[in-house]
Motif scaffolding. Structure first.
Motif, mmCIF file in Angstrom:
data_model
loop_
_atom_site.group_PDB
_atom_site.id
_atom_site.type_symbol
_atom_site.label_atom_id
_atom_site.label_comp_id
_atom_site.label_asym_id
_atom_site.label_seq_id
_atom_site.Cartn_x
_atom_site.Cartn_y
_atom_site.Cartn_z
ATOM 1 N N THR A 201 -6.157 7.373 -17.990
ATOM 2 C CA THR A 201 -6.318 8.966 -18.464
ATOM 3 C C THR A 201 -7.833 9.535 -18.112
ATOM 4 N N ASN A 202 -7.840 10.744 -17.764
ATOM 5 C CA ASN A 202 -9.340 11.252 -17.638
ATOM 6 C C ASN A 202 -9.314 12.008 -18.804
ATOM 7 N N GLN A 203 -10.367 11.975 -19.606
ATOM 8 C CA GLN A 203 -10.611 12.678 -20.570
ATOM 9 C C GLN A 203 -11.636 13.536 -20.558
ATOM 10 N N GLY A 204 -12.346 13.657 -19.514
ATOM 11 C CA GLY A 204 -13.215 14.820 -18.889
ATOM 12 C C GLY A 204 -12.789 15.774 -18.375
ATOM 13 N N ASN A 205 -13.588 16.851 -18.197
ATOM 14 C CA ASN A 205 -13.339 18.214 -17.504
ATOM 15 C C ASN A 205 -13.406 18.224 -16.139
ATOM 16 N N LEU A 206 -13.685 17.248 -15.380
ATOM 17 C CA LEU A 206 -13.748 17.142 -13.763
ATOM 18 C C LEU A 206 -12.726 16.159 -13.239
ATOM 19 N N ILE A 207 -12.281 16.513 -12.042
ATOM 20 C CA ILE A 207 -11.187 15.689 -11.341
ATOM 21 C C ILE A 207 -12.118 14.266 -11.065
ATOM 22 N N SER A 208 -11.157 13.267 -11.157
ATOM 23 C CA SER A 208 -11.600 12.141 -10.901
ATOM 24 C C SER A 208 -11.127 11.850 -9.167
ATOM 25 N N ARG A 209 -11.954 11.804 -8.577
ATOM 26 C CA ARG A 209 -11.633 11.914 -7.021
ATOM 27 C C ARG A 209 -11.392 10.552 -6.677
ATOM 28 N N GLU A 210 -10.303 9.976 -6.372
ATOM 29 C CA GLU A 210 -9.852 8.830 -5.493
ATOM 30 C C GLU A 210 -10.559 7.524 -6.286
ATOM 31 N N PRO A 211 -10.349 7.454 -7.438
ATOM 32 C CA PRO A 211 -10.805 5.969 -7.919
ATOM 33 C C PRO A 211 -10.296 4.656 -7.349
ATOM 34 N N GLN A 212 -10.799 3.775 -7.102
ATOM 35 C CA GLN A 212 -10.142 2.696 -6.355
ATOM 36 C C GLN A 212 -10.787 1.261 -7.053
ATOM 37 N N GLY A 213 -10.203 0.196 -6.526
ATOM 38 C CA GLY A 213 -10.375 -0.932 -6.922
ATOM 39 C C GLY A 213 -9.498 -2.092 -6.522
ATOM 40 N N ARG A 241 -2.670 9.557 -15.047
ATOM 41 C CA ARG A 241 -2.131 9.334 -13.620
ATOM 42 C C ARG A 241 -1.491 7.686 -13.753
ATOM 43 N N ALA A 242 -0.205 7.627 -13.284
ATOM 44 C CA ALA A 242 0.370 6.415 -13.427
ATOM 45 C C ALA A 242 0.115 6.098 -11.662
ATOM 46 N N PHE A 243 0.086 4.704 -11.613
ATOM 47 C CA PHE A 243 -0.079 3.744 -10.580
ATOM 48 C C PHE A 243 0.726 2.742 -10.256
ATOM 49 N N ASN A 244 1.505 2.611 -9.196
ATOM 50 C CA ASN A 244 2.394 1.480 -8.891
ATOM 51 C C ASN A 244 2.023 0.718 -7.990
ATOM 52 N N ASP A 245 1.708 -0.623 -7.802
ATOM 53 C CA ASP A 245 1.300 -1.473 -6.861
ATOM 54 C C ASP A 245 2.213 -2.824 -7.126
ATOM 55 N N VAL A 246 2.574 -3.236 -5.902
ATOM 56 C CA VAL A 246 3.203 -4.477 -5.815
ATOM 57 C C VAL A 246 2.725 -5.590 -4.805
ATOM 58 N N TRP A 247 2.571 -6.759 -5.356
ATOM 59 C CA TRP A 247 2.177 -7.795 -4.499
ATOM 60 C C TRP A 247 3.177 -8.385 -3.508
ATOM 61 N N LEU A 248 3.129 -8.262 -2.233
ATOM 62 C CA LEU A 248 4.232 -8.825 -1.556
ATOM 63 C C LEU A 248 3.378 -9.577 -0.336
ATOM 64 N N ASP A 249 3.809 -10.863 0.027
ATOM 65 C CA ASP A 249 3.177 -11.758 0.994
ATOM 66 C C ASP A 249 3.892 -11.105 2.214
ATOM 67 N N THR A 250 3.334 -10.529 3.198
ATOM 68 C CA THR A 250 3.889 -10.143 4.330
ATOM 69 C C THR A 250 4.551 -11.125 5.319
ATOM 70 N N GLU A 251 3.858 -12.292 5.058
ATOM 71 C CA GLU A 251 4.357 -13.522 5.969
ATOM 72 C C GLU A 251 5.367 -14.188 5.456
ATOM 73 N N TYR A 252 5.821 -13.977 4.115
ATOM 74 C CA TYR A 252 6.836 -14.674 3.666
ATOM 75 C C TYR A 252 8.283 -14.378 4.164
ATOM 76 N N PRO A 253 9.233 -15.441 4.615
ATOM 77 C CA PRO A 253 10.490 -15.035 5.073
ATOM 78 C C PRO A 253 11.436 -14.483 4.050
ATOM 79 N N ARG A 254 11.476 -13.200 3.920
ATOM 80 C CA ARG A 254 12.325 -12.588 2.564
ATOM 81 C C ARG A 254 13.637 -12.678 3.040
ATOM 82 N N GLU A 255 14.301 -12.363 4.222
ATOM 83 C CA GLU A 255 15.717 -12.265 4.237
ATOM 84 C C GLU A 255 16.347 -13.820 4.378
ATOM 85 N N VAL A 256 17.399 -13.801 3.313
ATOM 86 C CA VAL A 256 18.191 -15.072 3.424
ATOM 87 C C VAL A 256 19.737 -14.857 3.785
#
Length: 335
Positions: A201-213, A241-256
């Motif tokens: 939540t941004n309780q200020g009156n200025l837009i928060s530009r691209e907060p990252q971490g 603002r809602a943020f959705n992040d997912v940890w996926l191991d790109t090298e993991y053999p996903r399909e069975v």
């Protein structure tokens, strides 16, 4: 109140619409966002490019006009509306366009220079507006005539830093964490595909530009770090603002699709072993005022690997014990 002065309200889901949704007459614009710092009485000029569509059979004629804008909900939705022309606190009324109708030849770009004159009635903080193109004449606009397939908007964000030669002392960004969680009822996972939900939540009156971490996953095995807000989304004043992040191991053999694929997953899990309780640590540290840190817990149980260990270790031991007992029984009978 401004809300009582709105003439029309339409809800648009994005700024620049996906090309799969755009009809032949809709023209993308660049840039899709403007960020402007200024004071009341200041005038600025900017260039807007309307990009011609190669799929059209002929030149496309569109109306172009300023609109008011409000952030809507916690996702990427916004509300656009026709402002009261007499309300000079509306940022849309600070925008002057050189024309109200523009013709875009097939496959060609058209550049328009527009002017922003910040009115004395401007409020401190971030003021929102947009420049819209539509096949409809804005004088005849009706909410039933406008939809996400017929309009494109370039957002205009104006940070008013001073009013009438005085600094705006209340200006600022004030972020707070409303929620950080593993986005699953049962926080138990086999390996990866771990979803996180963050609400800031941004309780200020200025837009928060691209907060990252970052979001770190800490436990048995190597520490995993995934970027937070990799899409570089903004958090508007007095909104969440809602943020959705997912940890996926790109090298993991996903399909069975076969037994062989099953064993590939087991071998990979054994070579990159993760098991037990883990801590997911959120840190929003870039462009964040103040910085945000939070933690949640989850469990990783590699059941396929455990199943194979049971089969490989427990089953042979069980068979061995059974055979040993059978030999003992035979010996007892002979004696």
């Amino acid at each position: 109140m401004k809300s009582f002065k709105k003439l029309f309200v339409v809800v648009l889901s994005t700024i620049i619409l996906s090309s799969t949704l755009l009809p032949a007459f809709a023209i993308p614009m660049s840039p899709d966002k403007y960020y402007i710092d200024g004071s009341t009485g200041e005038t600025f000029q900017y260039e807007l490019t309307l990009m011609g569509n190669q799929d059209t059979d002929e030149a496309v004629q569109l109306y172009i006009f300023p609109v008011g804008m409000i952030k809507n909900g916690v996702d990427n939705d916004r509300i656009f509306y026709m402002p009261d022309p007499n309300d000079m606190s509306e940022a849309a009324n600070w925008i002057s366009l050189p024309t109200s109708v523009v013709s875009i030849p097939k496959g060609e770009d058209v550049k328009i220079t527009w002017t922003l004159n910040i009115a004395q009635e401007a409020d401190c903080g971030t003021n929102l507006a947009g420049i819209m193109t539509s096949r409809f004449n804005p004088e005849d606009l009706d909410s039933n005539d406008i939809g996400i397939k017929t309009n494109v908007v370039s957002q205009v964000h104006v940070n008013v830093l001073n009013r009438q030669d005085s600094i705006c002392p209340e200006n600022g960004v004030l972020l707070s964490l409303s929620d950080f969680k593993v986005d699953k009822k049962i926080k138990l996972f086999e390996y990866d595909n771990i979803p996180f939900y963050t609400l800031v939540t941004n309780q200020g009156n200025l837009i928060s530009r691209e907060p990252q971490g970052y979001i770190e996953l800490i436990g048995f095995g190597e520490k995993i770090t995934i970027p937070f807000n990799d899409e570089k989304l903004d958090i508007y004043p007095n909104t969440s603002r809602a943020f959705n992040d997912v940890w996926l191991d790109t090298e993991y053999p996903r399909e069975v699709k076969s037994v062989g694929d099953f064993f590939k997953q087991v071998i990979y899990q054994l070579g990159h072993l993760r098991i037990g309780k883990y801590t997911a640590r959120l840190g929003i540290t870039k462009n964040a005022q103040p910085q945000i840190v939070s933690e949640v817990s989850l469990w990783i149980i590699p059941w396929k690997l455990i199943l194979m260990l049971v089969i490989i270790v427990v089953v042979p031991l069980t068979i061995t014990n059974m055979m040993h007992r059978m030999r003992e029984d035979k010996s007892k009978k002979k004696s």
